[in-house]
Design an enzyme around this catalytic site. Sequence first.
Site, PDB file in Angstrom:
ATOM      1  CE1 TYR A 128      -4.235  -1.655   0.831  1.00 32.67           C
ATOM      2  CE2 TYR A 128      -2.764  -3.167   1.978  1.00 32.67           C
ATOM      3  CZ  TYR A 128      -4.000  -2.877   1.432  1.00 32.67           C
ATOM      4  OH  TYR A 128      -5.007  -3.806   1.495  1.00 32.67           O
TER       5      TYR A 128
ATOM      6  CE1 TYR B 261      -1.597  -7.018   3.771  1.00 34.38           C
ATOM      7  CE2 TYR B 261      -2.409  -6.704   1.537  1.00 34.38           C
ATOM      8  CZ  TYR B 261      -2.596  -6.624   2.912  1.00 34.38           C
ATOM      9  OH  TYR B 261      -3.788  -6.169   3.408  1.00 34.38           O
TER      10      TYR B 261
ATOM     11  NE  ARG C 248      -6.168  -9.979   4.682  1.00 30.56           N
ATOM     12  CZ  ARG C 248      -7.305  -9.369   4.346  1.00 30.56           C
ATOM     13  NH1 ARG C 248      -7.336  -8.067   4.328  1.00 30.56           N
ATOM     14  NH2 ARG C 248      -8.362 -10.069   4.017  1.00 30.56           N
TER      15      ARG C 248
ATOM     16  CG  HIS D 169      -7.779  -7.758   0.167  1.00 29.36           C
ATOM     17  ND1 HIS D 169      -6.576  -8.327   0.525  1.00 29.36           N
ATOM     18  CD2 HIS D 169      -7.850  -6.580   0.846  1.00 29.36           C
ATOM     19  CE1 HIS D 169      -5.953  -7.548   1.387  1.00 29.36           C
ATOM     20  NE2 HIS D 169      -6.690  -6.477   1.601  1.00 29.36           N
TER      21      HIS D 169
ATOM     22  CG  HIS E 202      -9.662  -2.523   1.638  1.00 28.96           C
ATOM     23  ND1 HIS E 202      -9.909  -3.116   2.860  1.00 28.96           N
ATOM     24  CD2 HIS E 202      -8.370  -2.782   1.355  1.00 28.96           C
ATOM     25  CE1 HIS E 202      -8.799  -3.699   3.293  1.00 28.96           C
ATOM     26  NE2 HIS E 202      -7.850  -3.520   2.397  1.00 28.96           N
TER      27      HIS E 202
END
Length: 248
Positions: A115, A154, A164, A167, A169
């Site tokens: 991110y 990640y 994870r 995905h 959000h």
Amino acid sequence: MLQLPPDFTVIGDKNRPYRDQSGVNAPRDFDEYRTTTLRHPKQPLTLLPQRLTEITGPVLGEGRVTAADADLTLAHGGEAQGQRIIVHGRVLDSDGRAVPNTLIEVWQANAGGRYRHAGDTWPAPLDPHFDGVGRVLTDATGNYRFTTIKPGAYPWGNHTNAWRPAHIHFSLFGQAFTQRLVTQMYFPDDPMFFQDPIFNSVPKEARGRMVSAFDYEATQDNWALGFRFDIVLRGRNATPFEGDDHDD
């Protein structure tokens, strides 16, 4: 109008001011997802009154959301790296009716699973042409569409060898900024589903509602893969929503 799920109510016990949202949404505390203890609300629910101007007035104002906001692949004079994808779908109410003019915001990791956030210490490189945020309004028939990059998996340290799944959000606003629902969209057949506490905290019969479907009709030749993700706000087919903001 977006509304809180019916089970998310004050029950008068100051030590347990909320009911768990059984059936669809994750419980407040989920042992395998250790930070749930810190994330869920602990104080009694405060209802904010909505006045006439808030309910009837525009949330954003004309021209605030542009077509460029729905394309996450172009930023700072260049094109993001990774598998280009088209994510589209409809927002529906519990009776299957389209919900128009709903602001949808998305945020995600880049193709390397990182991110653009000061708190992200995963040593994958940042992409100078990918910010990882976008927004769009649903049209008159409840449809929305984004162009983006498929996010990478990640590590997140929740348990040994924890990764994870890929995905995106999603945040949906209603007719006022006090009306907000948050969920995550996963990709079909992800090999990391078996060990992801967030995915597995949702009742088994509802997990599939968070998984997008590969959409060959939306796939564009020599350009991008297509995925469909419909969102149902309430009812027995409701999309599982988070009870509090999540950063992961």
